[in-house]
Structures are given as structure tokens and as C-alpha cells.
Design an enzyme around this catalytic site. Sequence first.
Site, PDB file in Angstrom:
ATOM      1  N   HIS A 165     -20.747 -48.843  13.077  1.00 56.01           N
ATOM      2  CA  HIS A 165     -20.823 -47.459  13.392  1.00 56.01           C
ATOM      3  C   HIS A 165     -20.227 -47.402  14.854  1.00 56.01           C
ATOM      4  O   HIS A 165     -20.384 -48.396  15.499  1.00 56.01           O
ATOM      5  CB  HIS A 165     -22.195 -46.652  13.415  1.00 56.01           C
ATOM      6  CG  HIS A 165     -23.352 -47.396  14.218  1.00 56.01           C
ATOM      7  ND1 HIS A 165     -23.345 -47.139  15.759  1.00 56.01           N
ATOM      8  CD2 HIS A 165     -24.235 -48.193  13.767  1.00 56.01           C
ATOM      9  CE1 HIS A 165     -24.494 -47.776  15.842  1.00 56.01           C
ATOM     10  NE2 HIS A 165     -25.102 -48.485  14.882  1.00 56.01           N
ATOM     11  N   CYS A 181     -27.841 -52.650  12.863  1.00 56.96           N
ATOM     12  CA  CYS A 181     -26.531 -52.136  12.680  1.00 56.96           C
ATOM     13  C   CYS A 181     -25.294 -52.879  13.367  1.00 56.96           C
ATOM     14  O   CYS A 181     -25.820 -53.482  14.457  1.00 56.96           O
ATOM     15  CB  CYS A 181     -26.451 -50.573  12.671  1.00 56.96           C
ATOM     16  SG  CYS A 181     -27.201 -49.822  11.779  1.00 56.96           S
TER      17      CYS A 181
END
Length: 205
Positions: A165, A181
Amino acid sequence: MQLKTIVLAVGLMGATVLSGCSTIGFSFSTASYNSVVDAGYVIPAIPRTKIPPQFLRQEVRYEGGEAPGTIIVDTGAKYLYYVLGGGKAMRYGIGVGKQGFEWHGSARVALKREWPTWTPPKEMIQRRPELAEFRDGMDPGLQNPLGARALYLFNKGGDTGYRLHGTPEWWSIGKAMSSGCIRLMNQDIIDLYNRAEVGAKVVVR
């Protein structure tokens, strides 16, 4: 002076070999990190001079052997490679999970979202109670931790909970600061999003 230049070049070549991905050669980034208007949001420009040059988006030679379209994440070197084929890959600088939140393995891109909603997992809310107000999701926007785009990673067990992301915190690229992440600068995640297909294989090393 010439000797110092040779030594520096050899040192850089060695660092590439040790990174764990079979890359050779170097290219200089011409990627733009100017301000971008996207879906009504104005993504701020990123000061290129403050980003270590190896973490700028650039096409590099790549000899890993994976099929074009594969995404390789080298958590040690803080690089993400999108395999182009023909011995080349697009390389991006990334931020990775901090100590205790690292992970490795294979997954696939199951979903892609533009300006996604961010919902902190309950484990994160337990660690940081102030995030409880977002238990039902944080609206998309420039301060949303998922940034301008997110690619959702699934494996045989379903949703891994991990994402590729964007991030508004461009200064975190090249560092281990996330909860697992893989984060990219917003301008870079838009570029990767436009290249990667749903179903793409992702290998995290």
C-alpha cells in the site's frame, strides 16, 4: 580519486549481490515525484533529494527467473521488484515491518483498491487504544495509512491481513516501521497498481 571511484563501484555491486535478489547493473531514476491530482485528492510532491537514490523508482536488470508480472519483496534490502521480463524489473523502495512484525512467504494479489478505507485490526487497537475510533474504518484521504492504493494479499488460508500500500509518510521508506504491511510512496504505489494484475504472485523474502 580514480581508485576511490573503483572501490565505491565494487562496493555497490557487492551490496546488490548480497541483497538476495539476482540483480545486476544500475540505472538512474527519472521517476517523477511531483504533486499529483488523483480522484480529487492532491498528493503532495516528495522531495527527491531527501530520498536515498537507491529507493527511487527505477528500471533495473533482473535475473531472478520469475515470470513477468511477479512481485518480489526483498525485506532485507527494502526493495520491491515488479518483474517485467527480458531480464528487467521495476524496482521500488519500500518500508517493511518493524522487529516482531516481519513475515515471509508467498501470496497473491486478490483485490486492488483505489483510495481504500483503512480498518485497524483488533490486535493493533489493543496495542494502541486511541485507534478504537477507527474500528469501523477510516475514510480514504491523504492521512489514511493505506495511502492512494492498496493491493490485498491472500494465500491458501485466505486474507493474510497484509497489504502492499501507499503511505503519506514518505520518510519511512527504507526503514522498518510498519506492522507487517509493505509500504511504498504514494506516487510509487500508483505506478505499481497500474502494472500489477489481480492474481499476481507475490513472494516476500
